[in-house]
Design an enzyme around this catalytic site. Structure first.
Site, PDB file in Angstrom:
ATOM      1  N   LYS A   1      -1.253  -1.519   1.920  1.00  0.00           N
ATOM      2  CA  LYS A   1      -0.490  -0.614   2.670  1.00  0.00           C
ATOM      3  C   LYS A   1      -0.441   0.866   1.977  1.00  0.00           C
ATOM      4  O   LYS A   1      -0.252   1.798   2.937  1.00  0.00           O
ATOM      5  CB  LYS A   1       1.227  -1.336   2.884  1.00  0.00           C
ATOM      6  N   ASN A   2      -0.042   0.954   0.784  1.00  0.00           N
ATOM      7  CA  ASN A   2       0.117   2.269   0.217  1.00  0.00           C
ATOM      8  C   ASN A   2      -0.977   3.238  -0.101  1.00  0.00           C
ATOM      9  O   ASN A   2      -0.623   4.243  -0.594  1.00  0.00           O
ATOM     10  CB  ASN A   2       1.075   1.992  -1.081  1.00  0.00           C
TER      11      ASN A   2
ATOM     12  N   ARG B   1       9.211   6.763   5.444  1.00  0.00           N
ATOM     13  CA  ARG B   1       9.164   7.751   4.396  1.00  0.00           C
ATOM     14  C   ARG B   1       7.759   8.382   4.369  1.00  0.00           C
ATOM     15  O   ARG B   1       7.455   9.551   4.049  1.00  0.00           O
ATOM     16  CB  ARG B   1       9.763   6.900   3.097  1.00  0.00           C
TER      17      ARG B   1
ATOM     18  N   CYS C   1      16.363   5.993   0.129  1.00  0.00           N
ATOM     19  CA  CYS C   1      16.310   4.333   0.773  1.00  0.00           C
ATOM     20  C   CYS C   1      17.125   3.636  -0.449  1.00  0.00           C
ATOM     21  O   CYS C   1      17.816   3.978  -1.299  1.00  0.00           O
ATOM     22  CB  CYS C   1      14.999   4.010   0.824  1.00  0.00           C
TER      23      CYS C   1
ATOM     24  N   ARG D   1      14.760   9.008  -3.906  1.00  0.00           N
ATOM     25  CA  ARG D   1      13.311   9.281  -3.564  1.00  0.00           C
ATOM     26  C   ARG D   1      13.157  10.697  -3.468  1.00  0.00           C
ATOM     27  O   ARG D   1      12.813  11.261  -2.346  1.00  0.00           O
ATOM     28  CB  ARG D   1      12.961   8.518  -2.639  1.00  0.00           C
TER      29      ARG D   1
ATOM     30  N   ASP E   1       6.890  -2.142  -8.130  1.00  0.00           N
ATOM     31  CA  ASP E   1       6.728  -3.049  -6.878  1.00  0.00           C
ATOM     32  C   ASP E   1       6.532  -4.655  -7.187  1.00  0.00           C
ATOM     33  O   ASP E   1       6.799  -5.455  -6.125  1.00  0.00           O
ATOM     34  CB  ASP E   1       5.665  -2.684  -5.931  1.00  0.00           C
TER      35      ASP E   1
ATOM     36  N   ILE F   1      11.670   2.860 -13.128  1.00  0.00           N
ATOM     37  CA  ILE F   1      11.208   3.646 -12.085  1.00  0.00           C
ATOM     38  C   ILE F   1      12.170   4.109 -10.900  1.00  0.00           C
ATOM     39  O   ILE F   1      12.405   5.242 -10.611  1.00  0.00           O
ATOM     40  CB  ILE F   1       9.844   3.052 -11.432  1.00  0.00           C
TER      41      ILE F   1
ATOM     42  N   ARG G   1       7.256  -4.980   6.864  1.00  0.00           N
ATOM     43  CA  ARG G   1       6.688  -3.359   6.467  1.00  0.00           C
ATOM     44  C   ARG G   1       5.808  -3.390   5.540  1.00  0.00           C
ATOM     45  O   ARG G   1       4.827  -2.796   5.335  1.00  0.00           O
ATOM     46  CB  ARG G   1       7.920  -2.539   5.970  1.00  0.00           C
TER      47      ARG G   1
END
Ligand code: EPZ
Length: 434
Positions: free
Chosen positions: A34-35, A104, A128, A133, A319, A341, A411
């Site tokens: 996804k990223n 985003r 978020c 962010r 993540d 992070i 998502r």
């Protein structure tokens, strides 16, 4: 005092109903990242040639990005895991607020729009649930490349002064190795006049994937994946065919699914070097890993606690902090999990505690005492990876859990319950109509 919400109302929200205690087997299939896919799609803005992307995950965010690019005049077509994009008659440089607000990653448009058209107007991505962010590093980089950038009324307006409207190469040093800022600057610099360098660049595999595709489009990027990236600007880029790398975070989530259910499972496809920090922690806590060209087989042992500190790549990925914590709640002994992070990425702790986990939270450090068995409960996934962690906990918990927050989960995971059920899990999706 908020009105009490009855259990039935809680359960009426779309949720996954997970019957815990089943072992998994065979294989868990990993989709494209996804990223990576999201930022690769915005690179279509850099060229009038056709871009054909393969192995694109079928996620709500991908459709969101397709809608945003179409609103700028990009021709976009999707069929299953392939997306065709062509920006040969861009007529807009300002994606509409209502489309951008929910995604985003739409901020990734600003770099290529500036590089291609010399101007861009993109709403500031809000914070978020996991943190503020900020995009300060993105803006600093664009200014260094010669853009005039102003932020007012929640919109970032950028333009390149002068008749050429072409950015100028520059030496940029990031204050923090931001993934998004590195990608924004990369996409802006490939069409700039002259050479640029990015020092303290993010080294994530998704940055490497972007650089590799930009080079396939005719760009000249060297050093991506390391701390210093050099970009020699070119006049124009052409289209290309490109396949997105496998999603290392989904792969890590599935390896943890095998470990938490004490199952032997193969996870494929995966690029092992994208997950070294996670593989090391899985070994340290008692798993054996068999690595082959296309996949990794996890063989669980007698699991015990390990300490986790999230870091930029190649460190342990933020993540996978929540999913790994779910595993540690069932491992013998004490684990200390520190989130370095994001400022607010411990929302899964309270929900895991509802399932019987023993966790003491002090700021962004969680001290986890393993328990022999989690107990099923209705729980809420308040962000993407927290929801994934609760699905994993549900797989191991005694009884039937309900996990809501599917708007977050969908998502980042393409058909998570179908993939897990194909491997032996018992998950039902409840999507109440109306
Ligand atoms: C990307 O977000 C990923 N999202 C995130 O994945 C991931 O967690 C993150 O990289 C770190 O690996 C996408 O690629 C779409 P950052 P990004 O800029 O680019 C601070 C998921 O679950 N920072 O590297 O926004 C920031 O506050 C998502 O899939 C600044 O201080 O991440 C954060 O604390 C979540 N100033 C840290 O850096 C800036 O200008 C990491 O942010 C930019 C960032």
């Amino acid at each position: 005092m908020p009105a009490a919400v009855s259990i039935t109302q809680e359960i009426l929200k779309p949720h996954l109903e997970i019957q815990g205690g089943h072992t998994l087997s065979r294989e868990l299939k990993v989709s494209g990242a996804k990223n990576s896919a999201l930022v690769l799609m915005t690179s279509a803005l850099l060229s009038e040639g056709p871009l054909e992307l393969h192995n694109v995950p079928q996620l709500t965010d991908i459709q969101g990005m397709a809608d945003i690019l179409a609103s700028l005049g990009v021709h976009v077509k999707r069929s299953q895991e392939t997306v065709w994009l062509q920006a040969d008659d861009l007529h807009h440089a300002e994606p509409p607020y209502d489309l951008v607000n929910g995604l985003r990653a739409s901020f990734f448009c600003i770099g290529p729009l500036l590089g291609r058209l010399g101007h861009a107007k993109v709403p500031l991505p809000g914070g978020c649930r996991i943190g503020a962010r900020p995009v300060v590093e993105h803006i600093r980089g664009l200014k260094a490349l010669g853009a005039m950038v102003k932020v007012e009324h929640g919109v970032v307006t950028a333009s390149v002064p002068g008749t050429s409207r072409r950015l100028k190469g520059a030496a940029i040093v990031l204050d923090c190795p931001s993934v998004g800022a590195t990608e924004t600057i990369l996409m802006a610099a490939v069409l700039a006049e002259g050479t640029s360098t990015i020092e303290n660049a993010a080294q994530e595999p998704e940055v490497q994937d972007l650089a590799k595709m930009l080079n396939a489009m005719g760009a000249r990027v060297i050093g991506a994946g390391g701390p210093i990236i050099t970009i020699e600007g070119v006049e124009r880029l052409h289209g290309c065919n490109y396949s997105v790398i496998p999603d290392r975070i989904e792969a890590g989530t599935f390896l943890i699914a095998a470990a938490i259910t004490r199952s032997i499972v193969r996870v494929s496809p995966v690029i092992p070097e994208h997950l070294n920090a996670v593989l090391q922690k899985l070994r340290d806590c008692g798993c054996t890993l068999e690595i082959d060209k296309q996949g990794i087989t996890l063989i669980p042992g007698d699991l015990h606690g390990v300490d986790i500190i999230t870091q930029p790549f190649p460190g342990f990925p933020t993540d996978l902090q929540a999913p790994f914590m779910a595993l540690l709640t069932t491992a013998k002994g004490t684990s200390v999990v520190t989130e370095k992070i994001y400022e607010n990425r411990m929302q899964h702790v309270a929900e895991l505690q509802r399932m019987g986990a023993s966790i003491r939270l002090q700021g962004n450090t969680a001290v986890v005492e393993g328990v022999p068995q989690l107990s099923a409960a209705p729980v809420s996934g308040n962000d993407l990876r927290a929801a994934a962690a609760l699905v994993l906990a549900g797989l191991a918990a005694r009884g039937i859990s309900q996990v809501d927050g599917l708007n977050h989960l969908d998502r980042g995971y393409d058909g998570i319950e179908s993939k897990l059920n194909a491997s032996g899990a018992h998950i039902l999706r409840h999507q109440p109509s109306g």
